[in-house]
Write a protein that holds these residues in place. Structure first.
Motif, PDB file in Angstrom:
ATOM      1  N   THR A  15      43.903 -16.792 -24.129  1.00  0.00           N
ATOM      2  CA  THR A  15      42.508 -16.827 -23.694  1.00  0.00           C
ATOM      3  C   THR A  15      42.246 -15.792 -22.603  1.00  0.00           C
ATOM      4  O   THR A  15      41.273 -15.029 -22.663  1.00  0.00           O
ATOM      5  N   ILE A  16      43.118 -15.742 -21.617  1.00  0.00           N
ATOM      6  CA  ILE A  16      42.952 -14.762 -20.536  1.00  0.00           C
ATOM      7  C   ILE A  16      43.065 -13.343 -21.085  1.00  0.00           C
ATOM      8  O   ILE A  16      42.289 -12.462 -20.729  1.00  0.00           O
ATOM      9  N   GLY A  17      44.013 -13.139 -21.994  1.00  0.00           N
ATOM     10  CA  GLY A  17      44.161 -11.811 -22.622  1.00  0.00           C
ATOM     11  C   GLY A  17      42.904 -11.414 -23.374  1.00  0.00           C
ATOM     12  O   GLY A  17      42.453 -10.277 -23.312  1.00  0.00           O
ATOM     13  N   GLY A  18      42.304 -12.370 -24.089  1.00  0.00           N
ATOM     14  CA  GLY A  18      41.079 -12.087 -24.835  1.00  0.00           C
ATOM     15  C   GLY A  18      39.918 -11.764 -23.910  1.00  0.00           C
ATOM     16  O   GLY A  18      39.137 -10.842 -24.162  1.00  0.00           O
ATOM     17  N   ILE A  19      39.801 -12.485 -22.813  1.00  0.00           N
ATOM     18  CA  ILE A  19      38.732 -12.222 -21.844  1.00  0.00           C
ATOM     19  C   ILE A  19      38.922 -10.850 -21.215  1.00  0.00           C
ATOM     20  O   ILE A  19      37.988 -10.065 -21.079  1.00  0.00           O
ATOM     21  N   THR A  20      40.173 -10.543 -20.848  1.00  0.00           N
ATOM     22  CA  THR A  20      40.456  -9.242 -20.241  1.00  0.00           C
ATOM     23  C   THR A  20      40.154  -8.112 -21.211  1.00  0.00           C
ATOM     24  O   THR A  20      39.510  -7.129 -20.859  1.00  0.00           O
ATOM     25  N   ALA A  21      40.598  -8.251 -22.457  1.00  0.00           N
ATOM     26  CA  ALA A  21      40.337  -7.210 -23.452  1.00  0.00           C
ATOM     27  C   ALA A  21      38.839  -7.059 -23.689  1.00  0.00           C
ATOM     28  O   ALA A  21      38.327  -5.942 -23.795  1.00  0.00           O
ATOM     29  N   GLY A  22      38.123  -8.166 -23.749  1.00  0.00           N
ATOM     30  CA  GLY A  22      36.674  -8.103 -23.932  1.00  0.00           C
ATOM     31  C   GLY A  22      35.993  -7.435 -22.756  1.00  0.00           C
ATOM     32  O   GLY A  22      35.088  -6.623 -22.917  1.00  0.00           O
ATOM     33  N   GLY A  23      36.450  -7.756 -21.552  1.00  0.00           N
ATOM     34  CA  GLY A  23      35.890  -7.127 -20.353  1.00  0.00           C
ATOM     35  C   GLY A  23      36.149  -5.635 -20.328  1.00  0.00           C
ATOM     36  O   GLY A  23      35.292  -4.845 -19.952  1.00  0.00           O
ATOM     37  N   LEU A  24      37.345  -5.225 -20.734  1.00  0.00           N
ATOM     38  CA  LEU A  24      37.658  -3.795 -20.796  1.00  0.00           C
ATOM     39  C   LEU A  24      36.799  -3.090 -21.833  1.00  0.00           C
ATOM     40  O   LEU A  24      36.345  -1.974 -21.620  1.00  0.00           O
ATOM     41  N   ALA A  25      36.547  -3.733 -22.951  1.00  0.00           N
ATOM     42  CA  ALA A  25      35.714  -3.123 -23.995  1.00  0.00           C
ATOM     43  C   ALA A  25      34.286  -2.948 -23.489  1.00  0.00           C
ATOM     44  O   ALA A  25      33.658  -1.913 -23.725  1.00  0.00           O
ATOM     45  N   VAL A  26      33.772  -3.946 -22.771  1.00  0.00           N
ATOM     46  CA  VAL A  26      32.423  -3.839 -22.221  1.00  0.00           C
ATOM     47  C   VAL A  26      32.383  -2.739 -21.164  1.00  0.00           C
ATOM     48  O   VAL A  26      31.469  -1.935 -21.121  1.00  0.00           O
ATOM     49  N   ALA A  27      33.398  -2.701 -20.306  1.00  0.00           N
ATOM     50  CA  ALA A  27      33.442  -1.668 -19.272  1.00  0.00           C
ATOM     51  C   ALA A  27      33.515  -0.292 -19.901  1.00  0.00           C
ATOM     52  O   ALA A  27      32.860   0.646 -19.448  1.00  0.00           O
ATOM     53  N   ASP A  28      34.300  -0.146 -20.955  1.00  0.00           N
ATOM     54  CA  ASP A  28      34.416   1.149 -21.619  1.00  0.00           C
ATOM     55  C   ASP A  28      33.104   1.539 -22.289  1.00  0.00           C
ATOM     56  O   ASP A  28      32.684   2.681 -22.221  1.00  0.00           O
ATOM     57  N   ALA A  29      32.427   0.573 -22.896  1.00  0.00           N
ATOM     58  CA  ALA A  29      31.167   0.871 -23.574  1.00  0.00           C
ATOM     59  C   ALA A  29      30.076   1.240 -22.578  1.00  0.00           C
ATOM     60  O   ALA A  29      29.189   2.021 -22.885  1.00  0.00           O
ATOM     61  N   SER A  30      30.171   0.669 -21.353  1.00  0.00           N
ATOM     62  CA  SER A  30      29.134   0.961 -20.373  1.00  0.00           C
ATOM     63  C   SER A  30      29.510   2.119 -19.451  1.00  0.00           C
ATOM     64  O   SER A  30      28.740   2.476 -18.574  1.00  0.00           O
ATOM     65  N   ALA A  31      30.710   2.669 -19.611  1.00  0.00           N
ATOM     66  CA  ALA A  31      31.140   3.783 -18.758  1.00  0.00           C
ATOM     67  C   ALA A  31      30.248   4.987 -19.011  1.00  0.00           C
ATOM     68  O   ALA A  31      29.916   5.318 -20.137  1.00  0.00           O
ATOM     69  N   SER A  32      29.865   5.628 -17.923  1.00  0.00           N
ATOM     70  CA  SER A  32      28.990   6.778 -18.070  1.00  0.00           C
ATOM     71  C   SER A  32      29.797   7.997 -18.500  1.00  0.00           C
ATOM     72  O   SER A  32      30.989   8.085 -18.272  1.00  0.00           O
ATOM     73  N   THR A  33      29.108   8.918 -19.113  1.00  0.00           N
ATOM     74  CA  THR A  33      29.740  10.171 -19.521  1.00  0.00           C
ATOM     75  C   THR A  33      29.241  11.280 -18.614  1.00  0.00           C
ATOM     76  O   THR A  33      28.163  11.192 -18.039  1.00  0.00           O
ATOM     77  N   ASP A  34      30.046  12.316 -18.487  1.00  0.00           N
ATOM     78  CA  ASP A  34      29.655  13.451 -17.656  1.00  0.00           C
ATOM     79  C   ASP A  34      28.618  14.293 -18.387  1.00  0.00           C
ATOM     80  O   ASP A  34      28.559  14.304 -19.618  1.00  0.00           O
ATOM     81  N   PRO A  35      27.795  15.026 -17.642  1.00  0.00           N
ATOM     82  CA  PRO A  35      26.805  15.902 -18.272  1.00  0.00           C
ATOM     83  C   PRO A  35      27.482  16.961 -19.149  1.00  0.00           C
ATOM     84  O   PRO A  35      28.649  17.315 -18.931  1.00  0.00           O
ATOM     85  N   SER A  36      26.746  17.455 -20.124  1.00  0.00           N
ATOM     86  CA  SER A  36      27.268  18.523 -20.986  1.00  0.00           C
ATOM     87  C   SER A  36      26.196  19.592 -21.167  1.00  0.00           C
ATOM     88  O   SER A  36      25.005  19.321 -21.050  1.00  0.00           O
ATOM     89  N   LEU A  37      26.656  20.808 -21.434  1.00  0.00           N
ATOM     90  CA  LEU A  37      25.768  21.948 -21.682  1.00  0.00           C
ATOM     91  C   LEU A  37      25.912  22.376 -23.134  1.00  0.00           C
ATOM     92  O   LEU A  37      27.028  22.389 -23.663  1.00  0.00           O
ATOM     93  N   ALA A  38      24.793  22.712 -23.772  1.00  0.00           N
ATOM     94  CA  ALA A  38      24.806  23.162 -25.169  1.00  0.00           C
ATOM     95  C   ALA A  38      23.701  24.191 -25.371  1.00  0.00           C
ATOM     96  O   ALA A  38      22.767  24.282 -24.574  1.00  0.00           O
TER      97      ALA A  38
END
Length: 150
Positions: A15-38
């Motif tokens: 259960t703790i492993g599942g919560i941690t993995a879920g939290g990491l997935a949410v954190a990764d999905a909400s992580a901002s990306t750096d600006p890019s030039l094109a």
């Protein structure tokens, strides 16, 4: 250790492993990306006008683009810290996360005649609304030539 205690411990770990993995997935999905030039380009004309244009994108929106043009032969090699005090491009929003940024500088006839001929580079420092930055030491290149018939 009884089987009941062992099973309860394993369930707790899973259960703790599942919560941690879920939290990491949410954190990764909400992580901002750096600006890019094109779609970057730089153009220098015989009259001494440099126009640098690029599309800057960032997931939080675009705050600014700092620009510095320098001759390749100078071996200048500007840093991100130096670009923080460089001139700003004018950026106009084209979408929620993208802006078209243009930097134009016009030299006088005398200034243009004193410019080093050859390859020049444009360095850029893009900053998103969330403060993330991207430094591009050689975002574009252009040639400075002398006007033979001016």
């Amino acid at each position: 250790m009884s089987k009941r205690t062992l099973v309860a411990s394993l369930v707790g770990i899973v259960t703790i492993g599942g919560i941690t993995a879920g939290g990491l997935a949410v954190a990764d999905a909400s992580a901002s990306t750096d600006p890019s030039l094109a779609n970057t380009s730089a153009r220098y004309t015989d009259t001494g006008t440099l126009t640098f244009t690029t599309d800057v994108s960032d997931d939080s929106g675009v705050r600014s683009l700092k620009v510095l043009a320098w001759p390749a032969g100078s071996k200048l090699d500007p840093t991100e810290a130096e670009l923080r005090s460089a001139e700003s491009a004018t950026c106009r929003s084209t979408a929620a996360e993208t802006s078209r940024c243009t930097y134009t500088v016009r030299a006088t006839k005398e200034e243009a005649s004193e410019l080093t001929t050859g390859t020049w580079y444009v360095s850029g420092l893009a900053t998103g609304e969330d403060g993330d930055t991207t430094f591009v030491p050689q975002a574009a290149a252009f040639e400075v030539t002398r006007c033979s018939g001016c």
